[in-house]
Design an enzyme around this catalytic site. Structure first.
Site, PDB file in Angstrom:
ATOM      1  N   PRO A  59     -15.021   0.096  16.836  1.00 52.81           N
ATOM      2  CA  PRO A  59     -15.990  -0.187  15.768  1.00 52.81           C
ATOM      3  C   PRO A  59     -16.456   1.049  15.011  1.00 52.81           C
ATOM      4  CG  PRO A  59     -16.560  -1.375  17.771  1.00 52.81           C
ATOM      5  CD  PRO A  59     -15.464  -0.424  18.136  1.00 52.81           C
ATOM      6  N   GLU A  63      -2.199  13.448  -3.873  1.00 53.39           N
ATOM      7  CA  GLU A  63      -0.907  14.048  -3.560  1.00 53.39           C
ATOM      8  C   GLU A  63      -0.211  13.195  -2.510  1.00 53.39           C
ATOM      9  OE1 GLU A  63      -0.402  18.475  -3.287  1.00 53.39           O
ATOM     10  OE2 GLU A  63      -2.582  18.404  -3.067  1.00 53.39           O
ATOM     11  N   GLU A  89       0.812  -1.210   0.000  1.00 52.44           N
ATOM     12  CA  GLU A  89       0.000   0.000   0.000  1.00 52.44           C
ATOM     13  C   GLU A  89       0.850   1.266   0.000  1.00 52.44           C
ATOM     14  OE1 GLU A  89      -3.087   0.779  -0.331  1.00 52.44           O
ATOM     15  OE2 GLU A  89      -4.009  -1.201  -0.395  1.00 52.44           O
ATOM     16  N   GLU A 101       0.705   3.952  -3.157  1.00 51.66           N
ATOM     17  CA  GLU A 101       0.182   5.301  -2.955  1.00 51.66           C
ATOM     18  C   GLU A 101       1.249   6.385  -2.969  1.00 51.66           C
ATOM     19  OE1 GLU A 101      -3.964   4.550  -0.562  1.00 51.66           O
ATOM     20  OE2 GLU A 101      -2.251   5.272   0.590  1.00 51.66           O
TER      21      GLU A 101
END
Length: 272
Positions: A103, A135, A82, A86
């Site tokens: 939760p 960005e 990830e 990104e």
């Protein structure tokens, strides 16, 4: 029931509620300014990598790089994937700093985040937005306790200023838990995740752990001291620092080079 095989054949995962799982990555670096005199250490700024979210929820808010776990990977593999998708950044290692399972932490539903910190040297910090990020920027960090155990987290990049306030809840095993009072422009509970990671980093720096990871293999003692001071937001006497660090470093036969600078001895971390 006669065997485990029969038990597993009848077992139904759908009998139990299951959350979605994500990884969030707190990437730190220290940005040094050029040393204009051999009599002074270069100034350093502790920085964190943030992305601006391209979609909902929290569209156009700033957030930590991260995303959802896929069925064919570990949670650590998810974190590496990830942050690269990104930001284009490739961490060498990760350290778990917290698991966030409230939760209500994500408006999309029950989503548990595993937060990992990583430390990047200056040669690894070039970030380019991709995937769900519009960005990807490095922000200077200021994190200070005001009054009554209330902390202000300020993140700045040029004219972008993000300010969050948090209340200290409790400290256990070297990690402080926080309650967000105002998250500013930070998405989800990322102000809390960042604040917790910063307390872990400061606690480690005080014990001379992790500070070597901000520097190349060979470094000056002045640079190492600057790392500790930058992370902890303090000033220490050089003589005291060198006395305390002496058992953790070893001299090399090399010196710094460069016009206008007095050569300084280079050291490496001692492998105990």
């Amino acid at each position: 029931m006669d065997s485990e095989k029969e038990f597993l054949q009848k077992y139904n995962m759908d009998d139990y509620e299951r959350p979605s799982v994500t990884s969030d990555i707190i990437a730190f670096t220290i940005k040094f300014t050029e040393e204009d005199s051999y009599r002074h250490n270069p100034d350093g700024a502790l920085q964190i990598l943030l992305i601006k979210r391209k979609g909902y929820p929290f569209k156009d808010h700033w957030a930590l790089p991260g995303g959802f776990l896929q069925s064919n990977e570990t949670i650590e593999e998810c974190a590496y994937r990830e942050v690269f998708e990104e930001t284009g950044v490739k961490p060498a290692s990760l350290m778990l700093t917290g698991i966030y399972s409230d939760p209500n932490r994500d408006p999309r539903g029950w989503i548990i985040s595993n937060a990992f910190a990583t430390i990047l040297s200056d040669k690894d910090i070039n970030a380019t937005a991709g995937d769900d990020a519009s960005e990807a920027l490095w922000f200077n960090i200021a994190f200070n306790c005001d009054t009554d155990n209330t902390y202000t987290l300020t993140l700045t990049h040029d004219d972008i200023v993000i300010t969050a306030t948090l209340k200290e809840k409790e400290t256990k095993f070297g990690k402080t838990d926080f309650v967000i009072q105002n998250s500013g422009e930070l998405a989800f509970d990322h102000a809390k995740i960042i604040a917790t990671a910063l307390t872990v980093l400061r606690s480690s720096a005080e014990k001379f752990e992790l500070i070597f990871d901000f520097l190349p293999e060979k470094f000056t003692l002045s640079a190492l001291q600057q790392v500790q001071e930058t992370i902890m937001n303090i000033s220490v006497l050089s003589a005291n620092f060198r006395r305390k660090i002496s058992s953790l470093v070893q001299e090399t036969d090399e010196y710094t080079t460069g016009a206008g600078h007095r050569p300084a001895k280079l050291f490496t971390k001692k492998h105990l």
